[in-house]
Motif scaffolding. Structure first.
Motif, PDB file in Angstrom:
ATOM      1  N   SER A  75       5.670   4.187  -5.189  1.00  0.00           N
ATOM      2  CA  SER A  75       6.318   2.835  -4.729  1.00  0.00           C
ATOM      3  C   SER A  75       7.934   3.235  -4.549  1.00  0.00           C
ATOM      4  O   SER A  75       8.818   2.381  -3.999  1.00  0.00           O
ATOM      5  CB  SER A  75       6.340   1.886  -5.893  1.00  0.00           C
ATOM      6  OG  SER A  75       6.899   2.438  -7.099  1.00  0.00           O
ATOM      7  N   THR A 114       3.741   2.875  -9.137  1.00  0.00           N
ATOM      8  CA  THR A 114       3.220   1.605  -9.652  1.00  0.00           C
ATOM      9  C   THR A 114       1.870   1.874 -10.039  1.00  0.00           C
ATOM     10  O   THR A 114       1.047   2.136  -9.256  1.00  0.00           O
ATOM     11  CB  THR A 114       3.587   0.498  -8.662  1.00  0.00           C
ATOM     12  OG1 THR A 114       4.972   0.476  -8.640  1.00  0.00           O
ATOM     13  CG2 THR A 114       3.084  -0.719  -9.388  1.00  0.00           C
ATOM     14  N   LEU A 129       3.396 -12.362  -4.527  1.00  0.00           N
ATOM     15  CA  LEU A 129       3.465 -11.222  -5.485  1.00  0.00           C
ATOM     16  C   LEU A 129       3.238 -11.992  -6.889  1.00  0.00           C
ATOM     17  O   LEU A 129       4.207 -12.567  -7.517  1.00  0.00           O
ATOM     18  CB  LEU A 129       4.988 -10.632  -5.458  1.00  0.00           C
ATOM     19  CG  LEU A 129       4.853  -9.782  -4.093  1.00  0.00           C
ATOM     20  CD1 LEU A 129       6.357  -9.307  -3.939  1.00  0.00           C
ATOM     21  CD2 LEU A 129       4.092  -8.572  -4.217  1.00  0.00           C
ATOM     22  N   ARG A 177      11.910  -6.422  -0.977  1.00  0.00           N
ATOM     23  CA  ARG A 177      13.357  -5.610  -1.316  1.00  0.00           C
ATOM     24  C   ARG A 177      14.121  -5.541  -0.042  1.00  0.00           C
ATOM     25  O   ARG A 177      15.312  -5.466  -0.112  1.00  0.00           O
ATOM     26  CB  ARG A 177      12.850  -4.220  -1.688  1.00  0.00           C
ATOM     27  CG  ARG A 177      12.248  -3.923  -3.145  1.00  0.00           C
ATOM     28  CD  ARG A 177      12.300  -2.444  -3.744  1.00  0.00           C
ATOM     29  NE  ARG A 177      11.484  -1.717  -2.673  1.00  0.00           N
ATOM     30  CZ  ARG A 177      10.281  -1.402  -2.968  1.00  0.00           C
ATOM     31  NH1 ARG A 177       9.707  -1.834  -4.078  1.00  0.00           N
ATOM     32  NH2 ARG A 177       9.621  -0.269  -2.185  1.00  0.00           N
ATOM     33  N   GLU A 184       6.075  -5.935  -1.564  1.00  0.00           N
ATOM     34  CA  GLU A 184       6.877  -5.547  -2.202  1.00  0.00           C
ATOM     35  C   GLU A 184       8.192  -4.841  -1.447  1.00  0.00           C
ATOM     36  O   GLU A 184       9.450  -5.330  -1.624  1.00  0.00           O
ATOM     37  CB  GLU A 184       6.388  -4.640  -3.457  1.00  0.00           C
ATOM     38  CG  GLU A 184       5.858  -5.107  -4.508  1.00  0.00           C
ATOM     39  CD  GLU A 184       5.204  -4.361  -5.508  1.00  0.00           C
ATOM     40  OE1 GLU A 184       5.569  -3.047  -5.027  1.00  0.00           O
ATOM     41  OE2 GLU A 184       4.538  -4.591  -6.485  1.00  0.00           O
ATOM     42  N   ARG A 202      -0.181  -4.745  -1.450  1.00  0.00           N
ATOM     43  CA  ARG A 202       1.037  -5.254  -2.326  1.00  0.00           C
ATOM     44  C   ARG A 202       2.095  -4.526  -2.155  1.00  0.00           C
ATOM     45  O   ARG A 202       3.336  -5.090  -2.358  1.00  0.00           O
ATOM     46  CB  ARG A 202       0.392  -5.033  -3.962  1.00  0.00           C
ATOM     47  CG  ARG A 202       1.331  -5.450  -4.820  1.00  0.00           C
ATOM     48  CD  ARG A 202       0.827  -5.445  -6.321  1.00  0.00           C
ATOM     49  NE  ARG A 202       0.595  -4.043  -6.709  1.00  0.00           N
ATOM     50  CZ  ARG A 202       0.024  -3.632  -7.930  1.00  0.00           C
ATOM     51  NH1 ARG A 202      -0.403  -4.484  -8.622  1.00  0.00           N
ATOM     52  NH2 ARG A 202      -0.059  -2.458  -8.265  1.00  0.00           N
TER      53      ARG A 202
END
Length: 776
Positions: free
Chosen positions: A657, A667, A444, A554, A550, A546
């Motif tokens: 997102s 996003t 990332l 998280r 992410e 992506r």
């Protein structure tokens, strides 16, 4: 004083219907076995409230003869803290809130309704409680207010609360905001309430200044009559100044940025380190490789082939020589915990005379260092290591881009012939070992903010991640592992860098998200980093790559510092410590001191006093690290908002997102900017929130919005003061020309949400559909 603005009456919020765990019928002719500890905990976690023996027996199909064994199992869970007693006969999972709880309001949702969290909580992640509007005639809840509330679970880690009794005044000790027209507008996006500054209380503040204010006595009672009153106690400069954003984040997160006089004086007295009894590495062509804008160079590397394998040297600035235990420099470094990096400014852990001077491995200058000499076979497996204290002289200061360009062109970046190739050769062996180990590698890229001299944002783009970055990462990881192993060999205390496996709840959420993409994960108790690596490999060429990275990030636990070792899950390592950045991390300095003590490398090693408080120090520097990460992220968000403020009204491709009961988070594909599409900016409809499936479904339009979905959005508002971005969704807007994207199954007729769905009605705000509520 301004006339009070009446609070808009809001429609009563529908409670979510949470599906109870299905009952399991008894096996005819024989009793079902007693549930395992894990099965009973899973049942308690899924239950919407307290449960007793009757509900448990019915669910698992138990007989009355099994009641004594069930009571013993329930007592065992209660005694170990996995379950909490509610009254004399019922239990709840310890990770869920009771029916009545003490809460503190921490902010507001985009509709302006309060969000609260429990005042006391021992779990890893605090639950979120969405508070219902107060009764008519009662002042609205504001950040800082404490209440005793009745709690209803609405799914996952989210609850709805209704105030039973107020138990706190609700006035913060300080308010950070921008002074304008007699008001202080808070910079915290969670706080929507302005503060009025009465005559004579402005302390000379001018329009547009960033200020600190403190509530005047009685400010809590004045909420019934209008805005709360405060006095300005500190002026921090204009919001349009070049360093306003970093100054704002420093103040908001209470980051110490002024060194006491005795600390700067101690740093100014520092001098060069003599060779003495140290090893002499000045003829070894060690080089530093850092970012183009780096100013403190605390690590240098060298590699050469040795037989079928490699000999690698990693040399680290000898900060311990200058920063002695419990001296003024040490107390201040511990207090700060780490350096904090903003796009326009660095708040260093050590004064500049050390961080950019005697502790920086500048080319052509003698510097003291701690080094580790490591040997690897051709497959990258470490065969041995040795630590020492030395004097070195860096042969060159290189950047990641310079080294990568030299590698790609087959050149040497001004170094001795073949030196760059040898560095990459050793890197290749270490990388192969990493791949065999199966680590979690989330690619990332960071966002790079480029400013002009006046502090205006010129561009924001992802920072590329090159093989030269990975080369340094692999060398540093290897050195960190050696440090932890060496301290274990010496039976000395170590400040480990530990990373636990993801929690069961996060794993279930992640598993639900991935199942929508046709990807499965093993059970929580057997999942390994290589399993996540497999997921990333499966989606690397898909548009949602992506977002998957992410979401996996998280879903991980947060790494921390502790003297008790539980291993590092993400790196798939049984032991790990930070050794390579003592200029900017206090943890690394402690590891240096422990090595100096254990290996007899000097009189400035770790003291018994430091050992006694090592656990407390670990907790402290973990907090300062997380504080720094939040401040750095807030700064980038505010720069992004300032940059996007010139593009209000423009349309952008984006991805969903986040899906919540109060709207969508999106996003942007272009620069990674994040913002909200509030319910008021969605098409007029009755929306159903399915938390487990992470989607919103429109009853009349049939529109469905799911995590990871491609959408087109129009920027409605950008607020640099808070870093907030608000968008309007173009799907479903007949004026936008964007094609609707229906999907899924709409709710059943009659408007009654099926189990697991929460009903929300989006209403057109005053001013039309193009006027969504303003987030703060």
């Amino acid at each position: 004083m301004p006339r009070p603005r009446p609070r808009r009456r809001r429609p009563r919020r529908a409670r979510a219907e949470v599906a109870a765990p299905p009952e399991r019928p008894a096996v005819e002719g024989a009793p079902n076995p007693l549930p395992t500890r894990e099965a009973l905990l899973a049942f308690l976690r899924a239950a919407p409230g307290r449960v007793g023996k009757t509900e448990i027996s019915r669910h698992f199909g138990l007989t009355s003869d099994q009641r004594p064994a069930l009571r013993a199992l329930m007592a065992e869970l209660r005694d170990e803290g996995s379950a909490a007693a509610v009254g004399r006969r019922t239990l709840r999972h310890s990770a869920t809130l009771p029916d009545m709880a003490a809460l503190e309001v921490t902010g507001t949702d985009p509709d302006g309704d309060p969000i609260a969290r429990p005042i006391t909580w021992e779990g890893s992640e605090k639950p979120v409680v969405y508070m219902r509007p107060e009764r008519t005639g009662q002042p609205a809840l504001a950040p800082g207010d404490r209440v005793l509330a009745r709690i209803t679970r609405i799914g996952g880690n989210k609850y709805e609360g209704r105030t039973f009794k107020r138990i706190g005044t609700g006035s913060p000790s300080r308010v950070l905001g921008v002074y304008s027209k007699g008001l202080v507008e808070p910079v915290d996006r969670r706080s929507r309430a302005s503060w009025v500054i009465p005559a004579g209380e402005a302390n000379g503040a001018e329009e547009g200044e960033l200020v600190q204010a403190e509530p005047l006595p009685g400010a809590g009672r004045e909420r019934l009559m209008g805005p709360r009153a405060a006095r300005i106690v500190e002026r921090l400069g204009r919001m349009d100044d070049a360093r306003a954003v970093s100054r704002l984040c420093i103040a908001a997160h209470e980051i110490p940025d002024e060194f006491p006089g005795e600390v700067t004086q101690a740093a100014a007295r520092a001098a060069a380190i003599p060779l003495g009894a140290r090893d002499d590495l000045r003829d070894v062509p060690l080089v530093t490789i850092d970012g183009e804008d780096a100013r403190d160079y605390d690590d240098a590397v060298f590699a050469e082939p040795e037989g079928d394998g490699w000999r690698v040297l990693v040399a680290i600035a000898d900060v311990a020589h200058y920063v002695r235990p419990n001296a003024p420099l040490d107390r201040e470094a511990r207090h700060r915990g780490n350096s904090v990096y903003f796009p326009d400014h660095v708040v260093p852990m050590l004064p500049e005379a050390l961080s950019n001077g005697w502790c920086s491995l500048k080319p052509g200058e003698d510097r003291g260092c701690l080094y580790v000499e490591m040997r690897f076979d051709g497959a990258g497996t470490k065969t041995g290591h040795r630590f020492g204290r030395a004097l070195m002289r860096s042969a060159a200061r290189l950047t990641y881009e310079t080294v990568q360009a030299a590698r790609d062109a087959g050149e040497d970046a001004g170094l001795a012939e073949g030196q760059v190739a040898r560095l990459y050769g050793a890197f290749g062996a270490l990388l192969a070992a990493r791949l065999r180990r199966g680590t979690l590698d989330l690619d990332l890229p960071e966002r790079r903010v480029v400013l002009d001299a006046a502090g205006k944002v010129l561009s924001i783009a992802p920072r590329p991640r090159l093989d030269s970055h990975r080369l340094i990462e692999e060398f540093m990881v290897a050195a960190n592992v050696c440090a932890a192993e060496e301290l274990e060999r010496l039976h000395l205390p170590c400040m480990y860098r530990v990373h636990d496996r993801p929690s069961d709840e996060k794993m279930e959420n992640l598993r639900g998200f991935l199942s929508g993409l046709g990807i499965s994960l093993p059970a929580s108790n057997v999942v390994r980093p290589r399993d996540f690596a497999g997921v990333l490999e499966a989606v690397k060429d898909r548009p949602e790559s992506r977002l998957v990275s992410e979401t996996i990030l998280r879903g991980q636990s947060q790494a921390e510092y502790a003297p008790e070792n539980i291993g590092h899950f993400g790196l798939a390592l049984p032991r790990y410590a930070h050794f390579t950045s003592p200029i900017r991390r206090y943890a690394d300095l402690l590891v240096h001191r422990a090595l100096i003590r254990g290996l007899g490398l000097g009189e400035d090693g770790m003291t018994d006093g430091e050992v006694a408080v090592l656990a407390e120090t670990g907790e402290h520097i973990t907090k300062t690290e997380r504080r720094a990460a939040l401040a750095e992220r807030d700064a980038v968000d505010r720069y992004l908002a300032a940059y996007m403020a010139d593009h209000v009204g423009a349309t952008f491709p984006a991805r969903v997102s986040g899906v919540t009961r109060f709207g969508l988070f999106v996003t942007l594909e272009e620069n990674g900017a994040n913002g909200i599409v509030p319910m008021a900016a969605l098409p007029d409809d009755q929306w159903f929130h399915e938390e487990a499936a992470m989607r919103l479904i429109g009853r009349r339009t049939g529109l469905t919005f799911t995590l990871g979905q491609e959408v087109e959005v129009r920027l409605a508002e950008a607020v640099p003061r808070t870093g907030s971005l608000s968008f309007q969704l173009l799907q479903g807007d007949p004026r936008s020309g964007a094609a609707p994207r229906p999907g899924g199954s709409p709710p059943r007729a009659g408007g009654t949400p099926p189990r697991g769905r929460q009903k929300i009605t989006a209403r057109k705000p005053k001013g039309g559909r193009d006027a969504p509520k303003r987030p703060r």
